[in-house]
Design a protein around this motif. Structure first.
Motif, mmCIF file in Angstrom:
data_model
loop_
_atom_site.group_PDB
_atom_site.id
_atom_site.type_symbol
_atom_site.label_atom_id
_atom_site.label_comp_id
_atom_site.label_asym_id
_atom_site.label_seq_id
_atom_site.Cartn_x
_atom_site.Cartn_y
_atom_site.Cartn_z
ATOM 1 N N HIS A 152 0.871 -1.172 0.000
ATOM 2 C CA HIS A 152 0.000 0.000 0.000
ATOM 3 C C HIS A 152 0.908 1.221 0.000
ATOM 4 O O HIS A 152 1.767 1.346 0.879
ATOM 5 C CB HIS A 152 -0.907 -0.009 1.232
ATOM 6 N N PRO A 153 0.739 2.125 -0.953
ATOM 7 C CA PRO A 153 1.667 3.257 -1.054
ATOM 8 C C PRO A 153 1.677 4.166 0.179
ATOM 9 O O PRO A 153 2.647 4.882 0.401
ATOM 10 C CB PRO A 153 1.181 4.006 -2.298
ATOM 11 N N ASP A 154 0.636 4.131 0.986
ATOM 12 C CA ASP A 154 0.575 5.004 2.154
ATOM 13 C C ASP A 154 0.974 4.310 3.453
ATOM 14 O O ASP A 154 0.907 4.920 4.516
ATOM 15 C CB ASP A 154 -0.827 5.594 2.307
ATOM 16 N N LEU A 155 1.379 3.036 3.393
ATOM 17 C CA LEU A 155 1.830 2.325 4.587
ATOM 18 C C LEU A 155 3.332 2.066 4.475
ATOM 19 O O LEU A 155 3.803 1.510 3.493
ATOM 20 C CB LEU A 155 1.101 0.991 4.751
ATOM 21 N N ARG A 156 4.077 2.485 5.494
ATOM 22 C CA ARG A 156 5.517 2.246 5.568
ATOM 23 C C ARG A 156 5.775 1.384 6.786
ATOM 24 O O ARG A 156 5.729 1.882 7.920
ATOM 25 C CB ARG A 156 6.256 3.574 5.691
ATOM 26 N N PRO A 157 6.030 0.105 6.614
ATOM 27 C CA PRO A 157 6.283 -0.746 7.777
ATOM 28 C C PRO A 157 7.503 -0.258 8.564
ATOM 29 O O PRO A 157 8.537 0.044 7.981
ATOM 30 C CB PRO A 157 6.550 -2.125 7.178
ATOM 31 N N VAL A 158 7.356 -0.192 9.881
ATOM 32 C CA VAL A 158 8.478 0.169 10.751
ATOM 33 C C VAL A 158 8.812 -0.968 11.702
ATOM 34 O O VAL A 158 9.888 -0.997 12.288
ATOM 35 C CB VAL A 158 8.212 1.471 11.535
ATOM 36 N N ALA A 159 7.897 -1.900 11.875
ATOM 37 C CA ALA A 159 8.134 -3.088 12.684
ATOM 38 C C ALA A 159 7.103 -4.138 12.279
ATOM 39 O O ALA A 159 5.956 -3.806 11.998
ATOM 40 C CB ALA A 159 7.993 -2.784 14.169
ATOM 41 N N LEU A 160 7.526 -5.378 12.225
ATOM 42 C CA LEU A 160 6.617 -6.476 11.938
ATOM 43 C C LEU A 160 6.880 -7.592 12.939
ATOM 44 O O LEU A 160 8.030 -7.896 13.247
ATOM 45 C CB LEU A 160 6.811 -7.017 10.519
ATOM 46 N N PHE A 161 5.825 -8.200 13.421
ATOM 47 C CA PHE A 161 5.918 -9.377 14.277
ATOM 48 C C PHE A 161 5.311 -10.504 13.457
ATOM 49 O O PHE A 161 4.136 -10.454 13.096
ATOM 50 C CB PHE A 161 5.142 -9.156 15.582
ATOM 51 N N LEU A 162 6.112 -11.499 13.125
ATOM 52 C CA LEU A 162 5.699 -12.538 12.186
ATOM 53 C C LEU A 162 5.887 -13.917 12.802
ATOM 54 O O LEU A 162 6.727 -14.104 13.673
ATOM 55 C CB LEU A 162 6.541 -12.435 10.909
ATOM 56 N N HIS A 163 5.131 -14.887 12.326
ATOM 57 C CA HIS A 163 5.307 -16.286 12.705
ATOM 58 C C HIS A 163 5.895 -17.023 11.508
ATOM 59 O O HIS A 163 5.529 -16.745 10.366
ATOM 60 C CB HIS A 163 3.960 -16.937 13.060
ATOM 61 N N ALA A 164 6.778 -17.972 11.771
ATOM 62 C CA ALA A 164 7.348 -18.811 10.718
ATOM 63 C C ALA A 164 7.471 -20.227 11.254
ATOM 64 O O ALA A 164 7.620 -20.445 12.455
ATOM 65 C CB ALA A 164 8.723 -18.292 10.297
ATOM 66 N N ASP A 165 7.432 -21.197 10.372
ATOM 67 C CA ASP A 165 7.583 -22.590 10.740
ATOM 68 C C ASP A 165 9.030 -22.833 11.171
ATOM 69 O O ASP A 165 9.958 -22.265 10.606
ATOM 70 C CB ASP A 165 7.227 -23.472 9.538
#
Length: 193
Positions: A152-165
Motif C-alpha cells: 500500500h503506497p501510504d503504509l511504511r512498515p516500521v516493525a513487523l511481528f511474524l510467525h514462521a515454521d
C-alpha cells in the motif's frame, strides 16, 4: 515538591525503564517497551525526576538538532502522576534548551486525551499529523494478512511481528537480527473425582 529534577545517570537505567513502562501501560504507547534506555546524543537532554530515595519517578529525554528539539520520551510513574512532575521536567528542559539556542520544541504523541490536554496546557499547538497503523490478529485475524498481502503506497512498515515454521529457522536467522523460538509447554492434569 517531593522530587528532584536532575540529569540522568547510568545507575538510573533500571528505575528509568520501570518508570517508562509503567507510565505507558495506560496509554496508546502500551506496547512501546525498551529493554535498555535509548541513548540521547549530545547536546540532547536526559532529565529525570527522582524521589527522596533516588528512584526515578519522571523522565524527559529531548533530542536536539540545530535550533530544533524533539521530545523523545516524557513519562511519569503512575503513583506520582498529577503532582506537577512532567511540568517541572519540561520547565527545566525549556530553560536548558533556550540556553543552547533552541527555538522550537516538538513532540509527537498518539491520541490519548489526557496527554493531548497536557501538551496544550503546556503551550504546545498541533502542527502536523500522520497515522500509526497496527494490524493485529487478536483484533481481527484478517488484519495482518491484509496489511502485507499487497503493498500500500501510504503504509511504511516500521516493525513487523511474524510467525514462521521452525523448519525455516536457519533462513530466518540469516535474514533477521531478532528471531526467537516460541515454545509450547504442556502438562498432564490428573482428574480429581
Amino acid at each position: 515538591m517531593g522530587h528532584l529534577i536532575r540529569d540522568y545517570a547510568p545507575a538510573d537505567e533500571a528505575s528509568w525503564l520501570r518508570c517508562r513502562v509503567l507510565s505507558f501501560l495506560a496509554t496508546a504507547y502500551f506496547d512501546d517497551v525498551d529493554r535498555a534506555k535509548p541513548a540521547i546524543p549530545a547536546p540532547g537532554l536526559e532529565l529525570v525526576a527522582a524521589d527522596a530515595a533516588g528512584g526515578v519517578v519522571g523522565i524527559l529525554d529531548v533530542l536536539v538538532e540545530g535550533d530544533s528539539a524533539t521530545i523523545d520520551t516524557v513519562a511519569v510513574h503512575p503513583d506520582h502522576q498529577r503532582l506537577g512532575i512532567a511540568r517541572d521536567l519540561l520547565a527545566e528542559a525549556r530553560a536548558r534548551l533556550s540556553a543552547l539556542g533552541v527555538t522550537t520544541l516538538d513532540a509527537w504523541t498518539r491520541d490519548d486525551p489526557g496527554t493531548l490536554d497536557w501538551y496544550r496546557a503546556m503551550g504546545f499547538a498541533e502542527s502536523d499529523h500522520y497515522l500509526h497503523v497496527f494490524a493485529h490478529a487478536y483484533t481481527d485475524p484478517a488484519e495482518p494478512p491484509r496489511a502485507v498481502a499487497q503493498p500500500h503506497p501510504d503504509l511504511r512498515p516500521v516493525a513487523l511481528f511474524l510467525h514462521a515454521d521452525l523448519r525455516h529457522e536457519r533462513a530466518m536467522r540469516a535474514r533477521f537480527a531478532r528471531v526467537h523460538v516460541c515454545r509450547r509447554f504442556s502438562t498432564a492434569l490428573t482428574h480429581q473425582p
